[in-house]
Design a protein around this motif. Structure first.
Motif, PDB file in Angstrom:
ATOM      1  N   UNK A 245       0.814  -1.215   0.000  1.00  0.00           N
ATOM      2  CA  UNK A 245       0.000   0.000   0.000  1.00  0.00           C
ATOM      3  C   UNK A 245       0.842   1.257   0.000  1.00  0.00           C
ATOM      4  N   UNK A 246       1.910   1.255   0.767  1.00  0.00           N
ATOM      5  CA  UNK A 246       2.788   2.427   0.834  1.00  0.00           C
ATOM      6  C   UNK A 246       3.455   2.705  -0.510  1.00  0.00           C
ATOM      7  N   UNK A 247       3.926   1.657  -1.191  1.00  0.00           N
ATOM      8  CA  UNK A 247       4.687   1.885  -2.420  1.00  0.00           C
ATOM      9  C   UNK A 247       3.798   2.221  -3.628  1.00  0.00           C
ATOM     10  N   UNK A 248       2.471   2.216  -3.448  1.00  0.00           N
ATOM     11  CA  UNK A 248       1.625   2.782  -4.511  1.00  0.00           C
ATOM     12  C   UNK A 248       1.805   4.302  -4.571  1.00  0.00           C
ATOM     13  N   UNK A 249       2.311   4.889  -3.465  1.00  0.00           N
ATOM     14  CA  UNK A 249       2.499   6.335  -3.320  1.00  0.00           C
ATOM     15  C   UNK A 249       1.160   7.085  -3.360  1.00  0.00           C
ATOM     16  N   UNK A 250       0.069   6.376  -3.137  1.00  0.00           N
ATOM     17  CA  UNK A 250      -1.240   7.011  -2.993  1.00  0.00           C
ATOM     18  C   UNK A 250      -1.580   7.004  -1.510  1.00  0.00           C
ATOM     19  N   UNK A 251      -1.754   8.176  -0.941  1.00  0.00           N
ATOM     20  CA  UNK A 251      -1.802   8.291   0.521  1.00  0.00           C
ATOM     21  C   UNK A 251      -3.171   8.038   1.141  1.00  0.00           C
ATOM     22  N   UNK A 252      -4.232   8.392   0.406  1.00  0.00           N
ATOM     23  CA  UNK A 252      -5.558   8.410   1.016  1.00  0.00           C
ATOM     24  C   UNK A 252      -5.977   7.092   1.639  1.00  0.00           C
ATOM     25  N   UNK A 253      -5.817   5.994   0.902  1.00  0.00           N
ATOM     26  CA  UNK A 253      -6.263   4.693   1.397  1.00  0.00           C
ATOM     27  C   UNK A 253      -5.499   4.237   2.619  1.00  0.00           C
ATOM     28  N   UNK A 254      -4.187   4.487   2.640  1.00  0.00           N
ATOM     29  CA  UNK A 254      -3.357   4.045   3.763  1.00  0.00           C
ATOM     30  C   UNK A 254      -3.661   4.874   5.012  1.00  0.00           C
ATOM     31  N   UNK A 255      -3.796   6.177   4.847  1.00  0.00           N
ATOM     32  CA  UNK A 255      -4.146   7.024   5.995  1.00  0.00           C
ATOM     33  C   UNK A 255      -5.511   6.633   6.552  1.00  0.00           C
ATOM     34  N   UNK A 256      -6.436   6.295   5.671  1.00  0.00           N
ATOM     35  CA  UNK A 256      -7.764   5.846   6.120  1.00  0.00           C
ATOM     36  C   UNK A 256      -7.646   4.588   6.964  1.00  0.00           C
ATOM     37  N   UNK A 257      -6.817   3.637   6.517  1.00  0.00           N
ATOM     38  CA  UNK A 257      -6.621   2.414   7.283  1.00  0.00           C
ATOM     39  C   UNK A 257      -6.096   2.682   8.684  1.00  0.00           C
ATOM     40  N   UNK A 258      -5.169   3.640   8.813  1.00  0.00           N
ATOM     41  CA  UNK A 258      -4.608   3.948  10.131  1.00  0.00           C
ATOM     42  C   UNK A 258      -5.617   4.663  11.031  1.00  0.00           C
ATOM     43  N   UNK A 259      -6.441   5.507  10.470  1.00  0.00           N
ATOM     44  CA  UNK A 259      -7.487   6.154  11.271  1.00  0.00           C
ATOM     45  C   UNK A 259      -8.474   5.098  11.770  1.00  0.00           C
ATOM     46  N   UNK A 260      -8.811   4.133  10.924  1.00  0.00           N
ATOM     47  CA  UNK A 260      -9.702   3.040  11.336  1.00  0.00           C
ATOM     48  C   UNK A 260      -9.092   2.251  12.488  1.00  0.00           C
ATOM     49  N   UNK A 261      -7.802   1.971  12.396  1.00  0.00           N
ATOM     50  CA  UNK A 261      -7.119   1.235  13.467  1.00  0.00           C
ATOM     51  C   UNK A 261      -7.159   2.018  14.776  1.00  0.00           C
ATOM     52  N   UNK A 262      -6.940   3.318  14.708  1.00  0.00           N
ATOM     53  CA  UNK A 262      -6.979   4.151  15.913  1.00  0.00           C
ATOM     54  C   UNK A 262      -8.365   4.083  16.572  1.00  0.00           C
ATOM     55  N   UNK A 263      -9.415   4.237  15.768  1.00  0.00           N
ATOM     56  CA  UNK A 263     -10.782   4.187  16.315  1.00  0.00           C
ATOM     57  C   UNK A 263     -11.084   2.802  16.893  1.00  0.00           C
ATOM     58  N   UNK A 264     -10.622   1.770  16.214  1.00  0.00           N
ATOM     59  CA  UNK A 264     -10.825   0.400  16.698  1.00  0.00           C
ATOM     60  C   UNK A 264     -10.179   0.203  18.065  1.00  0.00           C
ATOM     61  N   UNK A 265      -8.945   0.682  18.221  1.00  0.00           N
ATOM     62  CA  UNK A 265      -8.242   0.517  19.499  1.00  0.00           C
ATOM     63  C   UNK A 265      -8.931   1.283  20.623  1.00  0.00           C
ATOM     64  N   UNK A 266      -9.453   2.470  20.312  1.00  0.00           N
ATOM     65  CA  UNK A 266     -10.167   3.261  21.329  1.00  0.00           C
ATOM     66  C   UNK A 266     -11.417   2.517  21.794  1.00  0.00           C
ATOM     67  N   UNK A 267     -12.208   2.013  20.844  1.00  0.00           N
ATOM     68  CA  UNK A 267     -13.444   1.316  21.213  1.00  0.00           C
ATOM     69  C   UNK A 267     -13.148  -0.026  21.873  1.00  0.00           C
ATOM     70  N   UNK A 268     -12.099  -0.706  21.420  1.00  0.00           N
ATOM     71  CA  UNK A 268     -11.725  -1.975  22.047  1.00  0.00           C
ATOM     72  C   UNK A 268     -11.297  -1.749  23.490  1.00  0.00           C
ATOM     73  N   UNK A 269     -10.516  -0.720  23.724  1.00  0.00           N
ATOM     74  CA  UNK A 269     -10.016  -0.405  25.066  1.00  0.00           C
ATOM     75  C   UNK A 269     -11.166  -0.190  26.052  1.00  0.00           C
ATOM     76  N   UNK A 270     -12.243   0.420  25.586  1.00  0.00           N
ATOM     77  CA  UNK A 270     -13.374   0.698  26.476  1.00  0.00           C
ATOM     78  C   UNK A 270     -14.257  -0.525  26.705  1.00  0.00           C
ATOM     79  N   UNK A 271     -13.987  -1.634  25.976  1.00  0.00           N
ATOM     80  CA  UNK A 271     -14.839  -2.810  26.081  1.00  0.00           C
ATOM     81  C   UNK A 271     -14.152  -4.011  26.722  1.00  0.00           C
ATOM     82  N   UNK A 272     -12.945  -3.823  27.248  1.00  0.00           N
ATOM     83  CA  UNK A 272     -12.239  -4.948  27.845  1.00  0.00           C
ATOM     84  C   UNK A 272     -11.844  -4.625  29.275  1.00  0.00           C
TER      85      UNK A 272
END
Length: 447
Positions: A245-272
């Motif tokens: 994904x990084x070497x496509x040099x297209x940023x939008x999709x990869x940045x979206x994936x990282x924002x999703x991971x951040x939100x997932x970790x926040x919601x997971x943290x509140x549920x365990x």
């Protein structure tokens, strides 16, 4: 190796093999595309959708869309959107839909004025049906998918399996990219997105699906790695997908994936519980270290160009004037179009036609929000508000769906840089409307 590990690894190896075979025997891609449709139909009709089989058939279509496009395997270019709508229509036939899904019936109705206006405003030389269908198929797919999934009950383990079904064809895509991409040092001369590193296809769409793959296999690393072997497999998959994904040099999709991971970790943290949080801390530190290593490896392979790309610099290290590769001009033209026709808009596909008349070039919009404003007017604004706020209201009574905001942000960020050219934002968004319940396989509440 237990039965679950063996089945999982067999599925991964099968999709690795598909990628290798199609790379060396390109015509097999058509066969693969037809097989997905035919087996999906057989699977759904045989089971009569007793366990939401249409969602799994649709997920596989969505995950394979970019791969089929880059290898010429799609029956039609927009096959994935039509395929998702076909399967979910079967699902509604067999299993019905919620009577409370009225917001999305309203959403679909709000899109109609823009279609009607287009029949009056598009020039005669335009292929009316094709022009309208190309621009409206994504929003229509979202509406149909949302009506099917609205408050539909699904177990947490089923939802994880559904995400795996979406992720398996992404593994095939990555294998194909590994075989297709030449030595990076021989092809990288600038910091622009590069078709040579994205299977000869559009880097924006490839990075979008790979960013989604990063999120899927990150969640499996956290929630579905019950043995050291599965953990190792998921880790290898995660960082191969990220690197590609990084070497496509297209940023939008990869940045979206990282924002999703951040939100997932926040919601997971509140549920365990506290013990699980301690394990999550350790895992997070380990994965973060591995992420840094992946970035450093990518940087070395690209001669530092990836660092400049994400810093918005050219190959010489100079800051680029535009952060959005010239898309501001398209945005400005669509805002002007909205001001000219603020109620019903200028009509579906008319924006593309206006830009062609002014510049002589076919310049498609990358931003679904501004396109909707321009082509659907105030009706479009109301439609977008329905889509955005409905999952948020549902979350008040649906807190077991810890992915809900991840799915919502994927839709929102993707349509801002890649419009709705893929079925992925429509389908993934619809998963935010599912009513999730915890079952015996759920790992989230385990200590």
């Amino acid at each position: 190796m237990d039965k679950i590990d063996k089945k999982y690894i067999t599925l991964i190896l099968l999709h690795v093999a598909i990628g290798v075979l199609i790379f060396y025997i390109k015509p097999l891609s058509k066969l693969y595309g037809f097989a997905i449709l035919l087996y999906g139909l057989y699977y759904v009709v045989k089971t009569q959708n007793r366990n939401n089989e249409v969602l799994f058939a649709s997920a596989y279509i969505v995950g394979s869309e970019v791969f089929l496009r880059m290898t010429g395997g799609n029956i039609l270019y927009e096959f994935s959107k039509y395929g998702v709508m076909l399967f979910l229509a079967f699902g509604m036939y067999y299993s019905g839909f919620s009577k409370n899904s009225i917001p999305f019936w309203v959403y679909l109705l709000l899109l109609l004025p823009g279609v009607i206006v287009a029949t009056e405003t598009l020039n005669l030389e335009s292929d009316l049906r094709t022009s309208i269908a190309f621009n409206i198929s994504g929003p229509a797919c979202l509406g149909v998918a949302a009506i099917y999934t609205y408050n539909r009950k699904i177990s947490f383990s089923q939802l994880n399996n559904l995400m795996l079904t979406l992720g398996l064809p992404i593994v095939t895509t990555v294998v194909y990219l590994i075989l297709y991409t030449p030595d990076l040092r021989t092809i990288l001369t600038s910091t622009g997105s590069n078709p040579a590193t994205s299977g000869g296809f559009g880097p924006n769409q490839v990075a979008t699906i790979l960013g989604l793959g990063v999120f899927i296999f990150f969640t499996r690393l956290i929630l579905a790695s019950k043995s050291k072997l599965l953990f190792a497999v998921n880790l290898i998959l995660l960082f191969n997908i990220l690197y590609r994904g990084l070497v496509t040099f297209s940023r939008g999709g990869i940045l979206t994936g990282f924002v999703m991971i951040f939100l997932f970790l926040v919601l997971l943290y509140t549920n365990i519980g506290s013990y699980a949080r301690a394990k999550l801390y350790m895992l997070f530190i380990f994965v973060s270290f591995a992420l840094v290593l992946t970035w450093l490896y990518t940087s070395s392979q690209t001669g530092g160009l990836i660092d400049k790309r994400y810093a918005n610099q050219d190959a010489m290290g100079r800051t680029k004037e535009s952060k959005f590769t010239g898309r501001e001009e398209i945005l400005a033209s669509e805002i002007d179009a909205f001001m000219d026709s603020p109620v019903f808009g200028i009509g579906v596909a008319k924006g593309l036609e206006i830009r062609k008349e002014k510049t002589g070039e076919i310049i498609t919009s990358h931003n679904e929000i501004s396109r909707t404003f321009a082509e659907h007017g105030t009706m479009g604004i109301i439609a977008l508000l329905i889509v955005f706020f409905t999952p948020i209201f549902l979350y008040l009574d649906n807190k077991q769906n810890i992915y809900i905001f991840c799915f919502l942000i994927f839709w929102l960020m993707t349509i801002n840089h890649a419009a709705m050219r893929l079925a992925a934002p429509a389908f993934v968004y619809s998963l935010s409307l599912l009513k999730v319940y915890i079952d015996e396989e759920n790992p989230v509440h385990r200590q």
